[in-house]
Design a protein around this motif. Structure first.
Motif, PDB file in Angstrom:
ATOM      1  N   ARG A 129       0.803  -1.578  -0.094  1.00 49.90           N
ATOM      2  CA  ARG A 129       0.424   0.040   0.396  1.00 49.90           C
ATOM      3  C   ARG A 129       1.107   1.384   0.453  1.00 49.90           C
ATOM      4  O   ARG A 129       0.074   2.361  -0.334  1.00 49.90           O
ATOM      5  N   ALA A 130       1.945   0.764   0.417  1.00 49.01           N
ATOM      6  CA  ALA A 130       2.888   2.429   0.262  1.00 49.01           C
ATOM      7  C   ALA A 130       3.008   3.035  -1.271  1.00 49.01           C
ATOM      8  O   ALA A 130       3.246   3.578  -1.229  1.00 49.01           O
ATOM      9  N   PHE A 131       3.445   1.694  -1.823  1.00 53.23           N
ATOM     10  CA  PHE A 131       3.774   1.262  -3.235  1.00 53.23           C
ATOM     11  C   PHE A 131       2.371   2.638  -4.196  1.00 53.23           C
ATOM     12  O   PHE A 131       2.142   3.479  -5.451  1.00 53.23           O
ATOM     13  N   ARG A 132       1.476   1.848  -3.978  1.00 51.61           N
ATOM     14  CA  ARG A 132      -0.236   2.754  -4.413  1.00 51.61           C
ATOM     15  C   ARG A 132      -0.242   4.461  -3.709  1.00 51.61           C
ATOM     16  O   ARG A 132      -1.150   4.816  -4.215  1.00 51.61           O
ATOM     17  N   LEU A 133       0.208   4.298  -2.205  1.00 53.97           N
ATOM     18  CA  LEU A 133      -0.278   5.566  -2.356  1.00 53.97           C
ATOM     19  C   LEU A 133       1.341   6.083  -2.876  1.00 53.97           C
ATOM     20  O   LEU A 133       1.238   7.582  -3.538  1.00 53.97           O
ATOM     21  N   LEU A 134       2.133   5.501  -2.614  1.00 61.73           N
ATOM     22  CA  LEU A 134       2.916   6.692  -3.815  1.00 61.73           C
ATOM     23  C   LEU A 134       2.414   6.849  -5.311  1.00 61.73           C
ATOM     24  O   LEU A 134       2.449   8.738  -5.651  1.00 61.73           O
ATOM     25  N   THR A 135       1.946   5.710  -6.099  1.00 62.26           N
ATOM     26  CA  THR A 135       1.287   6.361  -7.332  1.00 62.26           C
ATOM     27  C   THR A 135       0.360   7.306  -7.516  1.00 62.26           C
ATOM     28  O   THR A 135      -0.351   7.542  -7.884  1.00 62.26           O
ATOM     29  N   ALA A 136      -0.842   6.827  -6.362  1.00 62.26           N
ATOM     30  CA  ALA A 136      -2.009   8.095  -5.988  1.00 62.26           C
ATOM     31  C   ALA A 136      -1.805   9.702  -6.078  1.00 62.26           C
ATOM     32  O   ALA A 136      -2.124  10.966  -6.652  1.00 62.26           O
ATOM     33  N   LEU A 137      -0.481   9.737  -5.320  1.00 61.30           N
ATOM     34  CA  LEU A 137       0.653  11.073  -5.530  1.00 61.30           C
ATOM     35  C   LEU A 137       0.574  11.855  -6.187  1.00 61.30           C
ATOM     36  O   LEU A 137       0.654  12.552  -6.715  1.00 61.30           O
ATOM     37  N   ALA A 138       1.017  10.975  -7.373  1.00 58.63           N
ATOM     38  CA  ALA A 138       2.024  11.447  -7.939  1.00 58.63           C
ATOM     39  C   ALA A 138       1.297  11.527  -9.090  1.00 58.63           C
ATOM     40  O   ALA A 138       1.052  12.825  -9.628  1.00 58.63           O
ATOM     41  N   GLU A 139      -0.003  10.855  -9.333  1.00 57.31           N
ATOM     42  CA  GLU A 139      -1.184  11.682  -9.786  1.00 57.31           C
ATOM     43  C   GLU A 139      -1.383  13.107  -9.244  1.00 57.31           C
ATOM     44  O   GLU A 139      -1.151  13.848 -10.487  1.00 57.31           O
ATOM     45  N   GLY A 140      -1.546  13.264  -8.118  1.00 56.45           N
ATOM     46  CA  GLY A 140      -1.958  14.636  -7.969  1.00 56.45           C
ATOM     47  C   GLY A 140      -0.526  15.298  -8.263  1.00 56.45           C
ATOM     48  O   GLY A 140      -0.619  16.766  -8.802  1.00 56.45           O
ATOM     49  N   ALA A 141       0.513  15.149  -7.905  1.00 56.14           N
ATOM     50  CA  ALA A 141       1.850  15.358  -8.918  1.00 56.14           C
ATOM     51  C   ALA A 141       1.661  16.116 -10.339  1.00 56.14           C
ATOM     52  O   ALA A 141       2.151  17.300 -10.884  1.00 56.14           O
ATOM     53  N   GLU A 142       0.951  15.454 -11.056  1.00 50.97           N
ATOM     54  CA  GLU A 142       1.140  15.823 -12.084  1.00 50.97           C
ATOM     55  C   GLU A 142       0.003  16.648 -12.839  1.00 50.97           C
ATOM     56  O   GLU A 142      -0.111  17.483 -13.583  1.00 50.97           O
ATOM     57  N   ALA A 143      -0.722  16.500 -11.684  1.00 49.37           N
ATOM     58  CA  ALA A 143      -2.117  18.021 -12.043  1.00 49.37           C
ATOM     59  C   ALA A 143      -1.732  19.324 -11.629  1.00 49.37           C
ATOM     60  O   ALA A 143      -2.395  20.518 -11.565  1.00 49.37           O
ATOM     61  N   GLY A 144      -0.597  19.024 -11.185  1.00 54.80           N
ATOM     62  CA  GLY A 144       0.350  20.397 -10.350  1.00 54.80           C
ATOM     63  C   GLY A 144       0.086  20.556  -9.389  1.00 54.80           C
ATOM     64  O   GLY A 144       0.685  21.754  -8.211  1.00 54.80           O
ATOM     65  N   ARG A 145      -0.047  20.035  -8.119  1.00 56.82           N
ATOM     66  CA  ARG A 145      -0.318  19.874  -6.852  1.00 56.82           C
ATOM     67  C   ARG A 145       1.136  19.561  -6.445  1.00 56.82           C
ATOM     68  O   ARG A 145       2.633  18.950  -6.597  1.00 56.82           O
ATOM     69  N   VAL A 146       1.463  19.893  -4.835  1.00 52.42           N
ATOM     70  CA  VAL A 146       3.300  19.469  -4.362  1.00 52.42           C
ATOM     71  C   VAL A 146       2.721  18.570  -3.722  1.00 52.42           C
ATOM     72  O   VAL A 146       2.239  18.944  -2.944  1.00 52.42           O
ATOM     73  N   VAL A 147       2.971  17.698  -3.759  1.00 54.63           N
ATOM     74  CA  VAL A 147       3.510  16.355  -2.958  1.00 54.63           C
ATOM     75  C   VAL A 147       5.065  16.237  -1.875  1.00 54.63           C
ATOM     76  O   VAL A 147       6.354  16.439  -2.605  1.00 54.63           O
TER      77      VAL A 147
END
Length: 239
Positions: A129-147
């Motif tokens: 689930r850590a890798f799933r979390l990072l994948t979800a965060l990467a989608e947010g980063a692609e949308a211009g958000r800060v992670v």
């Protein structure tokens, strides 16, 4: 620095990224701070209240355990179960996400003998689930958000720097990496020579004021207690 100080040092350094912005936080250290909020020193309590204000849509906490307390009569922050992170990250209007991976290391006792010998492989160190979390965060980063992704460093039983860099680059094309090192140091200051009133120091006027000398060679070697990756920030934190 005490263990309880570490979360404050981390969020104090990152203040320029989260202050005034809607944010999602997932960090067991913050949950522990909330449970012990009544006993926190005033500066820590003020930082916690700023990070997780009660009510509104400014901050969400993804909690790993049962709903944390708030203390000091505060209304609690918006809390969601950690396992709902994919839905929250997809639907909440967050601008900054700060997550810590401390709770997602695999217990070596649960590893096979082969995997236990292969601790240098990321898939044997972190839960799925850590890798799933990072994948979800990467989608947010692609949308211009800060992670911001943090993890215990090698000095705290976590990842060594190279593995952390590998983990980050698996999910994000670019990130700025920081390491938090907690060290104790001794300072030696040269305060000059003193003489008794009976001794006339004829050279005092010629020497002028005593220069202060600082020797930091008595400090400990820096051990990385926490590793920090900042993704998508226009201006990196100055601390």
């Amino acid at each position: 620095m005490l263990h309880a100080d570490r979360w404050a040092a981390r969020y104090g350094f990152l203040r320029e990224l989260w202050a005034g912005r809607s944010r999602v936080l997932a960090d067991p250290a913050l949950e522990a701070a909330l449970r012990g909020a009544k006993t926190l020193p005033p500066p820590f309590a003020a930082l916690l209240a700023e990070l997780l204000p009660g009510g509104g849509n400014q901050a969400w906490l993804l909690a790993h355990e049962a709903r944390p307390g708030t203390g000091r009569g505060r209304t609690g922050p918006r809390v969601a179960e950690f396992d709902a992170f994919e839905e929250l990250l997809a639907e909440a209007p967050w601008q900054v996400a700060i997550v810590d991976l401390a709770r997602h290391f695999v217990d070596a006792a649960n590893l096979s003998r082969f995997a236990a010998r292969a601790q240098s492989r990321l898939e044997n160190r972190l839960e799925t689930r850590a890798f799933r979390l990072l994948t979800a965060l990467a989608e947010g980063a692609e949308a211009g958000r800060v992670v911001v992704v943090t993890a215990p460093g090698e000095a705290a039983g976590g990842l060594e720097l190279g593995l952390f860099q590998e983990l980050v680059t698996q999910h994000f094309p670019r990130a700025r990496i920081y390491a938090l090192a907690l060290t104790r140091a001794a300072s030696v200051i040269d305060c000059g020579e003193v003489t008794s009133d009976e001794v006339e120091d004829e050279e005092a006027d010629e020497r002028g004021p005593v220069p202060l000398a600082f020797d930091n060679s008595l400090g400990e070697d820096a051990g990385f207690e926490c590793l920090i990756a900042v993704v998508g920030a226009r201006d990196v934190p100055a601390g």
